[in-house]
Design a protein around this motif. Structure first.
Motif, PDB file in Angstrom:
ATOM      1  N   UNK A 177       0.820  -1.411   0.114  1.00  0.00           N
ATOM      2  CA  UNK A 177      -0.278  -0.062  -0.164  1.00  0.00           C
ATOM      3  C   UNK A 177       0.482   1.197  -0.192  1.00  0.00           C
ATOM      4  N   UNK A 178       1.816   1.141   0.693  1.00  0.00           N
ATOM      5  CA  UNK A 178       3.029   2.273   0.998  1.00  0.00           C
ATOM      6  C   UNK A 178       3.399   2.335  -0.732  1.00  0.00           C
ATOM      7  N   UNK A 195      -3.592  -4.832  12.425  1.00  0.00           N
ATOM      8  CA  UNK A 195      -5.253  -5.243  12.080  1.00  0.00           C
ATOM      9  C   UNK A 195      -5.980  -4.122  12.015  1.00  0.00           C
ATOM     10  N   UNK A 196      -5.761  -3.234  13.041  1.00  0.00           N
ATOM     11  CA  UNK A 196      -6.143  -1.449  11.715  1.00  0.00           C
ATOM     12  C   UNK A 196      -5.974  -1.660  10.350  1.00  0.00           C
ATOM     13  N   UNK A 197      -4.890  -1.701   9.995  1.00  0.00           N
ATOM     14  CA  UNK A 197      -4.190  -1.549   8.152  1.00  0.00           C
ATOM     15  C   UNK A 197      -5.330  -2.105   7.917  1.00  0.00           C
ATOM     16  N   UNK A 198      -5.382  -3.597   7.970  1.00  0.00           N
ATOM     17  CA  UNK A 198      -6.253  -4.709   7.496  1.00  0.00           C
ATOM     18  C   UNK A 198      -7.512  -4.612   7.345  1.00  0.00           C
ATOM     19  N   UNK A 237      -8.319  -1.201   4.899  1.00  0.00           N
ATOM     20  CA  UNK A 237      -8.252  -1.977   3.621  1.00  0.00           C
ATOM     21  C   UNK A 237      -9.494  -2.595   3.206  1.00  0.00           C
ATOM     22  N   UNK A 238     -10.124  -3.783   4.105  1.00  0.00           N
ATOM     23  CA  UNK A 238     -10.944  -4.847   4.204  1.00  0.00           C
ATOM     24  C   UNK A 238     -12.353  -3.519   3.841  1.00  0.00           C
ATOM     25  N   UNK A 262     -11.226   3.120  -2.613  1.00  0.00           N
ATOM     26  CA  UNK A 262     -11.823   2.285  -3.902  1.00  0.00           C
ATOM     27  C   UNK A 262     -10.875   1.570  -4.686  1.00  0.00           C
ATOM     28  N   UNK A 263      -9.777   0.783  -4.193  1.00  0.00           N
ATOM     29  CA  UNK A 263      -8.700   0.068  -5.044  1.00  0.00           C
ATOM     30  C   UNK A 263      -8.549  -1.085  -5.005  1.00  0.00           C
TER      31      UNK A 263
END
Length: 280
Positions: A208-209, A256-259, A262-263, A269-270
C-alpha cells in the motif's frame, strides 16, 4: 512463512462438488471484484471444466470502477462465460442471474433435464451468503466478515426452471503463488487464526505504501510519507492507538487496523490486480 489455509471441510466440499457436476447445467462463481484472478479457485475450475459459467464480480463497491469494467469485459470474452457486476444493491440480481443462466445454457445443448440445476461456489468470505440471500429474497444464509460462515450445502428453487445449490467457500490445498496468497489474506479470504497477522500487515503496508502513498498519508493524517515500511507502521500506530505501554509499536494491533481499513474501503476503492494484458 508460507500463506496457506485448507482445513478438512474444504477437502470434503471438493469431493461433494465433483458428485454434483454430473447433474449440473451451469455454475455460478462469486469473485471478489478486487481480486478476480487471485480469488478464482483453480480447483473449482478443474471440477467444473466444460460447464457454462456465470461469474459474479461481488463487492464492486470496494473496487476501482475502471478496473471492474475491464474485468467485466475480459470475463465476458471467455468461452461459455457471462459476467455480472454486483455491489451493495442486489435488488434485481435474481432476474439478471436467471436471464444470463438461460443464455448460457441455450449455447450448450442438450440440457440435462426439464428442470435445470446450477451450483454456486467461491472462495471464503467472498460474500456468497449475501448473494444467496438476495437470490432467495429472504435470509437463507448467515453472513459475516469472517471466512467459513457457510458450513454445508443448501438448495433453493429460483423459479420454475432453476434449482440453485450453495456450497461452502473453498480454497485449494497449496497456494503456490504467494503474491496472490497475500491478496487473499488482505481481502479476508484466509481465516485470521491461520495467518501471522504481523507478517501480513507488514506485507500489506509495503504494498500500500507503493500503490497508495497519498491515500495513506491522508487517512492517517501523516505529515509526510514515511521512508520505509517500519516507519510507516510506527507512524500509523501513533495515530491510531497502536503504541503499547512500553512506548513501542504494537505491530499486531496496527496490522489489524490497516487490514480492516483496506477491507472496509476506508482506504478508497482499490483493486489489487488487473486483467491480463491484450485480452480486451
Amino acid at each position: 512463512m508460507a500463506i496457506s489455509w485448507y482445513p478438512g471441510h474444504m477437502h470434503k466440499t471438493g469431493k461433494e462438488l465433483r458428485k454434483l457436476m454430473t447433474a449440473t447445467d451451469a455454475v455460478i462463481e462469486v469473485l471478489d471484484a478486487r481480486i478476480p484472478a487471485a480469488g478464482a479457485n483453480p480447483l473449482l475450475a478443474e471440477i467444473a471444466a466444460g460447464k457454462p459459467a456465470l461469474k459474479l464480480l461481488n463487492k464492486s463497491d470496494l473496487a476501482d470502477p475502471g478496473a471492474t469494467a475491464d474485468w467485466h469485459q475480459h470475463l465476458n470474452t471467455l468461452p461459455h462465460c457471462r459476467c455480472l457486476v454486483l455491489g451493495l444493491d442486489k435488488q434485481d440480481v435474481l432476474a439478471s442471474v436467471l436471464r444470463l443462466l438461460d443464455q448460457l445454457t441455450a449455447e450448450v445443448q442438450p440440457v440435462l433435464g426439464i428442470r435445470k440445476q446450477c451450483v454456486i461456489f467461491g472462495i471464503p468470505n467472498v460474500g456468497k451468503s449475501t448473494v444467496m440471500n438476495a437470490l432467495a429474497g429472504r435470509k437463507l444464509a448467515q453472513t459475516g466478515n469472517e471466512p467459513a460462515v457457510t458450513k454445508g450445502q443448501q438448495r433453493i428453487r429460483l423459479n420454475q426452471s432453476w434449482t440453485l445449490i450453495d456450497t461452502p467457500g473453498m480454497l485449494w490445498p497449496k497456494l503456490a503463488d504467494q503474491d496472490a496468497a497475500l491478496r487473499l489474506a488482505m481481502t479476508g479470504s484466509i481465516r485470521q487464526t491461520a495467518i501471522d497477522i504481523e507478517e501480513i500487515g507488514w506485507l500489506a503496508a509495503e504494498y500500500l505504501q507503493s500503490a497508495l502513498p497519498e491515500v495513506l498519508r491522508q487517512r492517517y493524517e501523516l505529515e509526510e510519507s514515511p521512508g520505509d515500511t517500519e516507519a510507516l507502521l510506527s507512524a500509523i500506530a501513533r495515530q491510531t492507538g497502536g503504541i503499547n505501554r512500553r512506548g513501542d509499536t504494537d505491530y499486531g494491533k496496527v496490522a489489524q487496523t490497516l487490514l480492516n481499513d483496506y477491507r472496509s474501503g476506508k482506504l478508497g476503492n482499490h483493486t489489487l490486480e488487473l486483467p491480463p494484458a491484450g485480452t480486451d
